[in-house]
Design a protein around this motif. Structure first.
Motif, PDB file in Angstrom:
ATOM      1  N   LEU A 233       0.822  -1.201   0.000  1.00  0.00           N
ATOM      2  CA  LEU A 233       0.000   0.000   0.000  1.00  0.00           C
ATOM      3  C   LEU A 233       0.865   1.264   0.000  1.00  0.00           C
ATOM      4  CD1 LEU A 233      -3.035  -0.576   2.391  1.00  0.00           C
ATOM      5  CD2 LEU A 233      -3.120   0.136   0.003  1.00  0.00           C
ATOM      6  N   ALA A 234       0.439   2.239  -0.779  1.00  0.00           N
ATOM      7  CA  ALA A 234       1.078   3.548  -0.736  1.00  0.00           C
ATOM      8  C   ALA A 234       0.841   4.175   0.637  1.00  0.00           C
ATOM      9  CB  ALA A 234       0.504   4.446  -1.830  1.00  0.00           C
ATOM     10  N   PRO A 235       1.692   5.108   1.076  1.00  0.00           N
ATOM     11  CA  PRO A 235       1.509   5.725   2.400  1.00  0.00           C
ATOM     12  C   PRO A 235       0.141   6.358   2.590  1.00  0.00           C
ATOM     13  CG  PRO A 235       3.679   6.248   1.529  1.00  0.00           C
ATOM     14  CD  PRO A 235       2.936   5.553   0.420  1.00  0.00           C
ATOM     15  N   THR A 236      -0.458   6.849   1.491  1.00  0.00           N
ATOM     16  CA  THR A 236      -1.794   7.445   1.583  1.00  0.00           C
ATOM     17  C   THR A 236      -2.893   6.460   1.212  1.00  0.00           C
ATOM     18  OG1 THR A 236      -1.562   8.259  -0.688  1.00  0.00           O
ATOM     19  CG2 THR A 236      -0.936   9.756   1.088  1.00  0.00           C
ATOM     20  N   GLY A 237      -2.517   5.175   0.997  1.00  0.00           N
ATOM     21  CA  GLY A 237      -3.498   4.173   0.600  1.00  0.00           C
ATOM     22  C   GLY A 237      -4.381   3.739   1.756  1.00  0.00           C
ATOM     23  N   ARG A 238      -5.388   2.947   1.428  1.00  0.00           N
ATOM     24  CA  ARG A 238      -6.308   2.440   2.433  1.00  0.00           C
ATOM     25  C   ARG A 238      -6.605   0.965   2.176  1.00  0.00           C
ATOM     26  NH1 ARG A 238      -4.843   6.478   4.200  1.00  0.00           N
ATOM     27  NH2 ARG A 238      -6.015   8.145   5.271  1.00  0.00           N
ATOM     28  N   LEU A 239      -6.865   0.261   3.264  1.00  0.00           N
ATOM     29  CA  LEU A 239      -7.273  -1.141   3.247  1.00  0.00           C
ATOM     30  C   LEU A 239      -8.727  -1.219   3.687  1.00  0.00           C
ATOM     31  CD1 LEU A 239      -6.793  -4.272   3.330  1.00  0.00           C
ATOM     32  CD2 LEU A 239      -5.929  -3.936   5.670  1.00  0.00           C
ATOM     33  N   LEU A 240      -9.571  -1.880   2.862  1.00  0.00           N
ATOM     34  CA  LEU A 240     -10.981  -2.084   3.190  1.00  0.00           C
ATOM     35  C   LEU A 240     -11.190  -3.571   3.455  1.00  0.00           C
ATOM     36  CD1 LEU A 240     -12.751   0.090   0.435  1.00  0.00           C
ATOM     37  CD2 LEU A 240     -11.792   0.817   2.629  1.00  0.00           C
ATOM     38  N   VAL A 241     -11.618  -3.903   4.675  1.00  0.00           N
ATOM     39  CA  VAL A 241     -11.784  -5.289   5.091  1.00  0.00           C
ATOM     40  C   VAL A 241     -13.244  -5.559   5.404  1.00  0.00           C
ATOM     41  CG1 VAL A 241     -11.141  -7.039   6.785  1.00  0.00           C
ATOM     42  CG2 VAL A 241      -9.441  -5.375   6.025  1.00  0.00           C
ATOM     43  N   VAL A 242     -13.823  -6.566   4.747  1.00  0.00           N
ATOM     44  CA  VAL A 242     -15.203  -6.977   4.998  1.00  0.00           C
ATOM     45  C   VAL A 242     -15.185  -8.352   5.657  1.00  0.00           C
ATOM     46  CG1 VAL A 242     -17.443  -7.565   3.981  1.00  0.00           C
ATOM     47  CG2 VAL A 242     -16.112  -5.645   3.063  1.00  0.00           C
ATOM     48  N   THR A 243     -15.840  -8.443   6.814  1.00  0.00           N
ATOM     49  CA  THR A 243     -15.927  -9.705   7.540  1.00  0.00           C
ATOM     50  C   THR A 243     -17.362  -9.909   8.024  1.00  0.00           C
ATOM     51  OG1 THR A 243     -15.246  -8.560   9.562  1.00  0.00           O
ATOM     52  CG2 THR A 243     -13.534  -9.730   8.329  1.00  0.00           C
ATOM     53  N   PRO A 244     -17.776 -11.152   8.245  1.00  0.00           N
ATOM     54  CA  PRO A 244     -19.113 -11.402   8.782  1.00  0.00           C
ATOM     55  C   PRO A 244     -19.167 -11.067  10.271  1.00  0.00           C
ATOM     56  CG  PRO A 244     -17.930 -13.467   8.542  1.00  0.00           C
ATOM     57  CD  PRO A 244     -17.054 -12.412   7.940  1.00  0.00           C
ATOM     58  N   VAL A 245     -20.334 -10.602  10.738  1.00  0.00           N
ATOM     59  CA  VAL A 245     -20.535 -10.413  12.175  1.00  0.00           C
ATOM     60  C   VAL A 245     -21.342 -11.594  12.709  1.00  0.00           C
ATOM     61  CG1 VAL A 245     -20.329  -7.914  11.987  1.00  0.00           C
ATOM     62  CG2 VAL A 245     -22.582  -8.962  11.839  1.00  0.00           C
ATOM     63  N   ALA A 246     -21.612 -11.569  14.007  1.00  0.00           N
ATOM     64  CA  ALA A 246     -22.104 -12.764  14.688  1.00  0.00           C
ATOM     65  C   ALA A 246     -23.384 -13.337  14.092  1.00  0.00           C
ATOM     66  CB  ALA A 246     -22.301 -12.465  16.172  1.00  0.00           C
ATOM     67  N   ASP A 247     -24.301 -12.463  13.654  1.00  0.00           N
ATOM     68  CA  ASP A 247     -25.589 -12.991  13.177  1.00  0.00           C
ATOM     69  C   ASP A 247     -25.661 -13.136  11.658  1.00  0.00           C
ATOM     70  OD1 ASP A 247     -25.527 -10.216  12.949  1.00  0.00           O
ATOM     71  OD2 ASP A 247     -27.689  -9.985  13.207  1.00  0.00           O
ATOM     72  N   HIS A 248     -24.523 -13.124  10.993  1.00  0.00           N
ATOM     73  CA  HIS A 248     -24.515 -13.336   9.546  1.00  0.00           C
ATOM     74  C   HIS A 248     -25.018 -14.754   9.235  1.00  0.00           C
ATOM     75  CE1 HIS A 248     -23.317 -12.919   5.398  1.00  0.00           C
ATOM     76  NE2 HIS A 248     -22.466 -13.927   5.477  1.00  0.00           N
ATOM     77  N   LEU A 249     -26.056 -14.844   8.430  1.00  0.00           N
ATOM     78  CA  LEU A 249     -26.668 -16.117   8.031  1.00  0.00           C
ATOM     79  C   LEU A 249     -27.147 -16.935   9.235  1.00  0.00           C
ATOM     80  CD1 LEU A 249     -24.164 -17.278   5.241  1.00  0.00           C
ATOM     81  CD2 LEU A 249     -26.039 -15.622   5.075  1.00  0.00           C
ATOM     82  N   THR A 250     -27.474 -16.246  10.314  1.00  0.00           N
ATOM     83  CA  THR A 250     -27.780 -16.948  11.562  1.00  0.00           C
ATOM     84  C   THR A 250     -28.949 -17.914  11.432  1.00  0.00           C
ATOM     85  OG1 THR A 250     -28.172 -16.617  13.930  1.00  0.00           O
ATOM     86  CG2 THR A 250     -29.315 -15.118  12.430  1.00  0.00           C
ATOM     87  N   GLU A 251     -29.929 -17.619  10.593  1.00  0.00           N
ATOM     88  CA  GLU A 251     -31.089 -18.493  10.446  1.00  0.00           C
ATOM     89  C   GLU A 251     -30.722 -19.853   9.861  1.00  0.00           C
ATOM     90  OE1 GLU A 251     -32.375 -14.191   9.928  1.00  0.00           O
ATOM     91  OE2 GLU A 251     -30.768 -15.480   9.184  1.00  0.00           O
ATOM     92  N   LEU A 252     -29.599 -19.915   9.156  1.00  0.00           N
ATOM     93  CA  LEU A 252     -29.202 -21.164   8.504  1.00  0.00           C
ATOM     94  C   LEU A 252     -28.193 -21.978   9.303  1.00  0.00           C
ATOM     95  CD1 LEU A 252     -28.754 -19.943   4.809  1.00  0.00           C
ATOM     96  CD2 LEU A 252     -30.803 -20.884   5.900  1.00  0.00           C
ATOM     97  N   VAL A 253     -27.516 -21.334  10.244  1.00  0.00           N
ATOM     98  CA  VAL A 253     -26.407 -22.006  10.927  1.00  0.00           C
ATOM     99  C   VAL A 253     -26.876 -23.246  11.668  1.00  0.00           C
ATOM    100  CG1 VAL A 253     -24.722 -21.773  12.782  1.00  0.00           C
ATOM    101  CG2 VAL A 253     -24.947 -19.961  11.079  1.00  0.00           C
ATOM    102  N   ASP A 254     -27.897 -23.091  12.504  1.00  0.00           N
ATOM    103  CA  ASP A 254     -28.394 -24.245  13.262  1.00  0.00           C
ATOM    104  C   ASP A 254     -29.210 -25.183  12.383  1.00  0.00           C
ATOM    105  OD1 ASP A 254     -27.232 -23.564  15.700  1.00  0.00           O
ATOM    106  OD2 ASP A 254     -28.908 -22.262  16.239  1.00  0.00           O
TER     107      ASP A 254
END
Length: 297
Positions: A190-211
């Motif tokens: 990354l350039a010094p002025t660059g940015r990193l965008l990180v997408v991750t699931p949170v706890a209830d992502h797809l929660t209806e299907l997990v169980d």
């Protein structure tokens, strides 16, 4: 391949710059030390140094992902990335001749580490018309699609756990969506002025299907692991949550399961029975976190 991207690439063997060469119909990227990397007829180049420890997502998983994304079910993720990209790059709609190509100049480079089919990268490039894109993934089936996802995408096979085939400080924006995070390498490219965008699931992502379908759960310590992995290299500027309820038919639920990591751990026959027992429509929560990070000095 787009020369504006190729000029930022580096040989994965020796680190020298790469240039495109051709002999008849055959095309390749080659460095001054004559390490050569063939460009596949599907448009991507293999920049692995040696063999990858794994082949990445299978052709079946990638086909399922392409179908699910094409239906628009994860467009909220693409939209969030595009909005953040527009905000953090601050680029004009057209490139300005004479501005150095330093990662944030005339043609800012957007790299998607773990790009999959390239759909999210394509959305970002549509929002930042001056930018060019590089899709990195270890899955060849994914890159066959990513290479065609947008005219400004260059696609390359690379393992994000290894040294990335990019010059230092060559990248204006780095995307990481549901993919491994190599903090040291992300910081290097990354350039010094660059940015990193990180997408991750949170706890209830797809929660209806997990169980109901016995799917893999979101690690409750995921946020802590992200902070530990990136904290030495990046400072978090902001984080936002994005959520939406989907209404899916049974076949769409099967496609959703088939495109993700749970596909490696489910029995197809048992899964079909469980999906049938859910009835239709199936209400499913999509819930993700988008973190924006700047490199530490």
């Amino acid at each position: 391949m787009d020369p504006r991207v190729v000029e930022r690439l580096r040989c994965p063997v020796c680190g020298e710059p790469l240039g495109e060469v051709s002999a008849g119909a055959a095309r390749a990227l080659r460095c001054p030390r004559r390490h050569s990397f063939d460009i596949a007829r599907q448009g991507y180049v293999n920049l692995l140094a040696g063999r990858a420890p794994h082949g990445g997502d299978s052709a079946e998983m990638i086909a399922a992902r392409a179908d699910f994304l094409a239906a628009g079910h994860y467009d909220l993720i693409s939209a969030a990335l595009a909005e953040a990209a527009t905000r953090v790059t601050g680029q004009a709609a057209t490139p300005h001749p004479g501005v150095p190509n330093d990662g944030v100049g005339a043609y800012p480079l957007v790299v998607d580490a773990g790009a999959g089919t390239g759909r999210h990268l394509a959305a970002v490039l549509a929002a930042v018309p001056a930018a060019v894109g590089l899709a990195l993934d270890v899955s060849k089936p994914a890159l066959r699609r990513a290479a065609r996802a947008h005219p400004r995408i260059t696609a390359a096979v690379a393992d994000t756990w290894q040294r990335l085939p990019l010059a230092d400080a060559s990248t204006a924006l780095l995307l990481n969506v549901f993919a491994p995070r190599n903090g040291a390498e992300f910081r290097r490219v990354l350039a010094p002025t660059g940015r990193l965008l990180v997408v991750t699931p949170v706890a209830d992502h797809l929660t209806e299907l997990v169980d109901a379908l016995d799917l893999l759960r979101v690690d409750p310590a995921k946020a802590d692991r992200i902070a530990a992995g990136l904290g030495g290299h990046f400072v978090e500027e902001s984080q936002t949550e994005h959520r939406q309820e989907l209404s899916l038919a049974g076949p769409e639920v099967a496609t959703l399961v088939g495109m993700g990591p749970s596909a490696w751990h489910t029995d197809p026959a048992g899964l079909a029975d469980r999906i049938a027992a859910l009835g239709e429509p199936v209400r499913v929560t999509v819930a993700v976190r988008l973190g924006v990070y700047r490199p530490r000095p």
